[in-house]
Write an enzyme that holds these catalytic residues in place. Structure first.
Site, PDB file in Angstrom:
ATOM      1  CE  LYS A   1      -3.598  -0.301   2.763  1.00 17.11           C
ATOM      2  NZ  LYS A   1      -4.472  -0.178   3.978  1.00 17.11           N
TER       3      LYS A   1
ATOM      4  CE  LYS B   1      -2.873  -3.574   9.361  1.00 14.28           C
ATOM      5  NZ  LYS B   1      -3.548  -2.394   8.904  1.00 14.28           N
TER       6      LYS B   1
HETATM    7  N1  GLU Z   1      -4.825   1.158   9.539  1.00 10.85           N
HETATM    8  C1  GLU Z   1      -4.825   1.917   8.333  1.00 10.85           C
HETATM    9  C2  GLU Z   1      -4.538   1.033   7.135  1.00 10.85           C
HETATM   10  O1  GLU Z   1      -4.664  -0.166   7.216  1.00 10.85           O
HETATM   11  C3  GLU Z   1      -3.950   3.136   8.417  1.00 10.85           C
HETATM   12  C4  GLU Z   1      -2.511   2.887   8.676  1.00 10.85           C
HETATM   13  C5  GLU Z   1      -1.702   4.130   8.970  1.00 10.85           C
HETATM   14  O2  GLU Z   1      -2.249   5.217   8.955  1.00 10.85           O
HETATM   15  O3  GLU Z   1      -0.521   3.977   9.236  1.00 10.85           O
HETATM   16  O4  GLU Z   1      -4.240   1.496   6.075  1.00 10.85           O
END
Ligand code: GLU
Length: 391
Positions: free
Chosen positions: A107, A119
């Site tokens: 991502k 994560k």
């Molecule tokens: N938890 C969100 C995601 O899965 C945001 C992660 C973030 O802002 O670092 O994209």
């Protein structure tokens, strides 16, 4: 129904057996092969570079001590510090967290952010805990992982069932351990503590911009679209409001208990007014359907915005939509993707569709590093620019 009796495991959808990590590895392998990269690239990226499992003892309000399991996976830091949310959920597994960290790398890559993926997760049911217990757990988690996180190492953020209040507790704990203010340690925090304007709505706005681009590509006006959103939390609720305001018909909404459906369009402002603090709207109406039924109702665009694996080989052939936009992380299993592809249903993947959250997290971190804060308008313009550049 009393909130205490909610069972998060049973109601949110029809999650299949968890194959998330092996699915991540299979899809990664396909991509690495297509790109003709040497096999070592896959060997290195198939697992997180670092994975920490912690036990967190917490004194509960009844005086007993409970031990909670927590995890943090850091997938790869070649592009910069690792980045990704922390989720609180009874279903969190090490495999899930490892897969989600890998997806975060992709991502961040696709959105051209100077980050790798990470994560975190804690196995707990936040709806059955008091605020004091949640605070102790949030602080305990930071103490347990403090050696491997930090503003230039690994930057956490909210994810499922975590919010700006939890980020505030975590930041406070981190600042105490390090003995100086470091707002760039965590994103998604309250504005008063260095959070960014527009972070709260960022993921839903990113999904909306993606949806608008899809409408443009398909040459169908947004106002002609009938949309079902499964999930009425941070992402689903703002998205429903934006779509309603723009004149699209939101004909279905789901939450952790079930769904509501009206082919003439739901009264979104009324539902937003009447939801509880966990985003539950289906605890009162009598015409509630199951999440499973909701996913299979006829619509133009289906937006899963809750948990992973809800579109799977059991229901893939029964979906009644033309387009799926993945607002949740990993809502469609690999087997379902194949079925939807054969049925010519377009799937806009999560790493593209829901990147608005991490994009504005990056903006938040930049503002913290500069000590210079942007207007909401600036955040929005830059989000749209970055989001749409991917399509
Ligand atoms: N938890 C969100 C995601 O899965 C945001 C992660 C973030 O802002 O670092 O994209």
């Amino acid at each position: 129904m009393a909130i205490e009796s909610l069972d998060l495991k049973k109601n949110e959808g029809v999650k299949e057996k968890d194959n998330s990590f092996s699915e991540f590895q299979e899809i990664l392998k396909e991509a690495v092969d297509i790109l003709n990269y040497p096999p070592q690239v896959f060997e290195f990226l198939k697992k997180p570079m670092r994975f920490l499992e912690v036990s967190i003892p917490i004194r509960m309000d009844n005086g007993q001590t409970e031990i909670f399991q927590g995890y943090r996976a850091q997938h790869n830091d070649a592009a910069g510090p690792t980045k990704g949310g922390i989720r609180f959920h009874p279903d969190v597994t090490p495999e899930d967290v490892k897969a989600l960290a890998g997806w975060m790398s992709l991502k961040c890559g696709i959105t051209d952010l100077p980050y790798g993926g990470a994560k975190g997760g804690i196995v707990c049911d936040p709806r059955k805990m008091s605020l004091d217990e949640l605070e102790r757990l949030s602080r305990g988690y930071v103490r347990a992982v403090s050696q491997i996180v930090g503003p230039t190492k690994d930057i956490p953020a909210p994810d499922m069932y975590t919010n700006s209040q939890i980020m505030a507790w975590m930041l406070d704990e981190y600042d105490h351990i390090r003995e100086f203010d470091s707002p760039g340690f965590i994103t998604g925090k309250p504005i008063a503590l260095g959070g960014s304007k527009g972070r709260e709505t960022a993921t839903s706005k990113g999904v909306l911009y993606t949806l608008q681009m899809v409408c443009e590509l398909k040459r169908i006006p947004l106002t002609d679209m009938r949309v079902i959103i499964q999930g009425f939390g941070n992402v689903g609720s703002y998205l429903a409001q934006y779509l309603y305001d723009l004149g699209a018909k939101v004909i279905g909404i789901g939450d952790a208990l079930g769904g509501l459906y009206d082919e003439n369009g739901l009264d979104i402002p009324y539902l937003l007014e009447n939801r509880d603090s966990f985003g539950i709207i289906t605890n009162r109406p009598t015409n509630r359907i199951t999440n499973q039924e909701l996913l299979e109702k006829e619509c133009d665009i289906l937006i899963p915005a809750a948990i992973s694996g809800v579109i799977n080989k059991q229901n893939g052939s029964r979906l009644n939509c033309n387009i799926v936009i993945e607002a949740a992380n990993g809502p469609t299993t690999k087997e379902a993707l194949k079925i939807l592809d054969e049925r010519e249903i377009l799937v806009v993947p999560d790493i593209l569709a829901n990147s608005g959250g991490v994009i504005v997290s990056y903006f938040e971190w930049c503002q913290n590093n500069q000590g210079y804060y942007w207007t909401e308008e600036t955040v929005d313009t830059r989000l749209k620019e970055k989001n749409n550049r991917q399509l």
